[in-house]
Design an enzyme around this catalytic site. Structure first.
Site, PDB file in Angstrom:
ATOM      1  N   GLU A  62       0.022  -1.055   5.882  1.00  0.00           N
ATOM      2  CA  GLU A  62       1.079  -0.489   6.732  1.00  0.00           C
ATOM      3  C   GLU A  62       0.875   1.001   6.947  1.00  0.00           C
ATOM      4  O   GLU A  62       1.052   1.510   8.048  1.00  0.00           O
ATOM      5  CB  GLU A  62       2.458  -0.735   6.090  1.00  0.00           C
ATOM      6  CG  GLU A  62       3.616  -0.513   7.067  1.00  0.00           C
ATOM      7  CD  GLU A  62       4.117   0.924   7.081  1.00  0.00           C
ATOM      8  OE1 GLU A  62       4.941   1.244   7.967  1.00  0.00           O
ATOM      9  OE2 GLU A  62       3.710   1.739   6.251  1.00  0.00           O
ATOM     10  N   ASP A 117       0.848  -1.197   0.000  1.00  0.00           N
ATOM     11  CA  ASP A 117       0.000   0.000   0.000  1.00  0.00           C
ATOM     12  C   ASP A 117       0.879   1.240   0.000  1.00  0.00           C
ATOM     13  O   ASP A 117       2.062   1.192   0.350  1.00  0.00           O
ATOM     14  CB  ASP A 117      -0.961   0.024   1.195  1.00  0.00           C
ATOM     15  CG  ASP A 117      -0.264   0.099   2.549  1.00  0.00           C
ATOM     16  OD1 ASP A 117       0.811  -0.515   2.710  1.00  0.00           O
ATOM     17  OD2 ASP A 117      -0.779   0.791   3.447  1.00  0.00           O
TER      18      ASP A 117
HETATM   19  N1  BES Z   1       8.578   3.438   5.274  1.00  0.00           N
HETATM   20  C1  BES Z   1       7.928   4.102   6.325  1.00  0.00           C
HETATM   21  C2  BES Z   1       8.641   4.042   7.634  1.00  0.00           C
HETATM   22  C3  BES Z   1       9.888   4.847   7.664  1.00  0.00           C
HETATM   23  C4  BES Z   1       9.862   6.164   7.355  1.00  0.00           C
HETATM   24  C5  BES Z   1      11.043   4.277   7.987  1.00  0.00           C
HETATM   25  C6  BES Z   1      11.020   6.893   7.371  1.00  0.00           C
HETATM   26  C7  BES Z   1      12.194   5.003   7.999  1.00  0.00           C
HETATM   27  C8  BES Z   1      12.184   6.311   7.681  1.00  0.00           C
HETATM   28  C9  BES Z   1       6.562   3.558   6.516  1.00  0.00           C
HETATM   29  O1  BES Z   1       5.926   3.123   5.377  1.00  0.00           O
HETATM   30  C10 BES Z   1       5.743   4.651   7.092  1.00  0.00           C
HETATM   31  O2  BES Z   1       5.659   5.706   6.537  1.00  0.00           O
HETATM   32  N2  BES Z   1       5.139   4.388   8.208  1.00  0.00           N
HETATM   33  C11 BES Z   1       4.234   5.295   8.799  1.00  0.00           C
HETATM   34  C12 BES Z   1       3.500   4.501   9.820  1.00  0.00           C
HETATM   35  C13 BES Z   1       2.112   4.837  10.036  1.00  0.00           C
HETATM   36  C14 BES Z   1       1.321   5.554   9.077  1.00  0.00           C
HETATM   37  C15 BES Z   1       1.392   3.895  10.911  1.00  0.00           C
HETATM   38  C16 BES Z   1       4.947   6.452   9.447  1.00  0.00           C
HETATM   39  O3  BES Z   1       6.045   6.307   9.977  1.00  0.00           O
HETATM   40  O4  BES Z   1       4.367   7.545   9.424  1.00  0.00           O
HETATM   41 ZN    ZN Z   2       6.767   2.320   4.016  1.00  0.00          ZN
END
Ligand code: BES
Ligand code: ZN
Length: 452
Positions: free
Chosen positions: A152, A87
């Site tokens: 996710e 997603d």
């Molecule tokens: N890929 C990201 C997580 C991430 C962001 C890791 C920056 C390392 C550096 C992931 O897909 C993400 O954006 N997660 C969300 C989580 C949420 C919406 C529950 C986030 O961190 O905002």
């Molecule tokens: Zn991500």
């Protein structure tokens, strides 16, 4: 290994065409109108995994499907579980993209599209590494399990129960996740910490309908003003969060951790310039990396109230809304923090407006030990892929399922990120560097061997 590497190189153009097809599917999980597209991305992945020779299941959930695939042709060898997500975040503001978000475009050595780095491109790296082995050698040196979800970006609400229930099936010797970034171009990284997250919506209702601000203003609370005051008092001038108890469980950084952060090749001036800000900002007493990786924050993600159109309109809006998130660090507990947040808001909300708090999702912070042998295997693979020993970093972002995987499966988790910090994840012009794409595939191809 030579044959595997040759296959990776020979397949590069064809791989990019396939990745483009994956990126064309607008699988925005938060948008109910895109439900069909999210399913289409799940099916695309399932078909791809089947073609590799995996046994595949697309598991329906009350939300979006979970794609599970396994290749178990290496009995007696270790098993690697690969987690990722198909997603993506919404594409807005769509007018700020140089090329349309769901029409992948290759330029300046990168592939541009929503999901290129986060996370379709990085998931695809794992598919291509497995494919190269299978095509070149007819087998893999490890068993592989793929767990790729479609929720996710909305907090993994349905993967959580799946992992709890299916831990037996997911049993593995290590987990690999590519959903983070390198420290910088040419500097590969293993990520050993993620922040947790609380996401809430705050609604304030005042009068039953919008009012003339001249006739009624002064006699009725203005929800927009009340909301601004409520939100403003949640942080102070020092960049600290003022919610009582917010810092109670924050594990202080050790001297060694601060030294390790300070020793990383991080260019603060380049960072500031790339962001286009006149100055950096944050909690007093901490460095930029400490603020991003090891300190909790409260962010205002969005605000909506009243008249924002062209021209002027004298109106006292009936309601105001804010989306607020908090990033958490060890050992903060999401439940406890969101309770404290609600208490702080309600304590200061005047009786003249009605506050509704919607708790949308939450995840726990995560910090891994750095001395596990699997982590060293990951470090060797990255060194082979990128020609340089990786650094250990943390990330400020969140991957909700990581703590659940750690606790339920009790295996080491390798966060091998092939994105770059400036590749605009969640923003217009998201992209994935093509050199890192290729080096990522080589790294993962080596990882299988390094794990045995
Ligand atoms: N890929 C990201 C997580 C991430 C962001 C890791 C920056 C390392 C550096 C992931 O897909 C993400 O954006 N997660 C969300 C989580 C949420 C919406 C529950 C986030 O961190 O905002
Ligand atoms: Zn991500």
């Amino acid at each position: 290994m030579e044959a595997v590497l040759r296959t990776i190189t020979a397949d590069r153009e064809a791989s990019l065409e396939e990745l483009k097809a994956f990126l064309r599917i607008p699988s925005v999980s938060t948008d109910p109108a895109r439900r069909g597209e999210v399913r289409r991305a799940a099916r695309w992945l399932a078909e791809h995994l089947s073609r590799l020779g995996c046994r595949v299941e697309v598991r329906e959930t009350p939300g979006h499907p979970i794609v599970y695939g396994e290749w178990t042709g290496a009995p007696g060898r270790p098993t690697l579980l690969v987690y990722g997500h198909y997603d993506v975040q919404p594409e807005d503001p769509v007018e700020e993209w140089t090329s349309p978000p769901f029409e992948p475009s290759i330029r300046d050595g990168a592939i541009y599209a929503r999901g290129a780095a986060d996370d379709k491109g990085q998931v695809f790296i794992h598919l291509k590494a497995a494919e190269a082995w299978l095509r070149a050698e007819g087998r893999l040196p490890v068993n592989l399990k793929f767990l790729i979800e479609g929720e996710e970006e909305v907090g993994s609400p349905n993967l959580e129960p799946f992992v709890m229930a299916e831990a037996g099936r997911l049993k593995a010797d290590a987990v690999a996740i590519s959903d983070t970034a390198m420290l910088a171009k040419g500097v590969p990284a293993l990520c050993v910490g993620l922040r947790g997250l609380i996401y809430c919506q705050v609604d304030l209702q005042g009068p039953a309908t919008d009012l003339h601000s001249g006739i009624f203003g002064g006699s009725v609370a203005n929800p927009a003003g009340v909301l601004c005051r409520l939100l403003a008092r949640l942080t102070d001038e020092q960049g600290r969060v003022t919610i009582p108890g917010f810092y109670d469980d924050v594990r202080p950084l050790t001297g060694a951790e601060r030294e390790a952060f300070a020793a990383l090749p991080f260019d603060e001036t380049a960072y500031r310039e790339a962001l286009g800000v006149p100055a950096l900002d944050g909690e007093a007493g901490f460095t930029t990396l400490e603020r991003r990786w090891a300190r909790p924050t409260l962010e205002l993600n969005g605000l909506q109230a009243g008249f924002t159109g062209v021209g002027s309109k004298t109106v006292l809006p009936a309601r105001a809304m804010a989306k607020v998130s908090m990033r958490l660090v060890p050992d903060q507990d999401p439940e406890k923090i969101v309770d404290a947040f609600e208490t702080a808001l309600r304590r200061h909300c005047p009786p003249s407006a009605t506050l509704t708090l919607t708790r949308m999702h939450g995840s726990k912070p995560w910090l891994a030990p750095t001395d596990h042998p699997a982590l060293q295997a990951g470090a060797r693979a990255l060194e082979r892929g990128f020609g340089r020993r990786p650094v250990f970093i943390r990330e400020g972002g969140s991957i909700p399922i990581v703590t659940t995987l750690t606790e339920r499966l009790a295996v080491p988790i390798l966060l091998l990120g092939f994105g770059l910090p400036d590749e605009n994840a969640h923003a217009p012009d998201e992209r994935l560097d093509l050199e890192n794409f290729s080096r990522g595939i080589v790294t993962v191809a080596h990882l299988y061997r390094e794990l045995t």
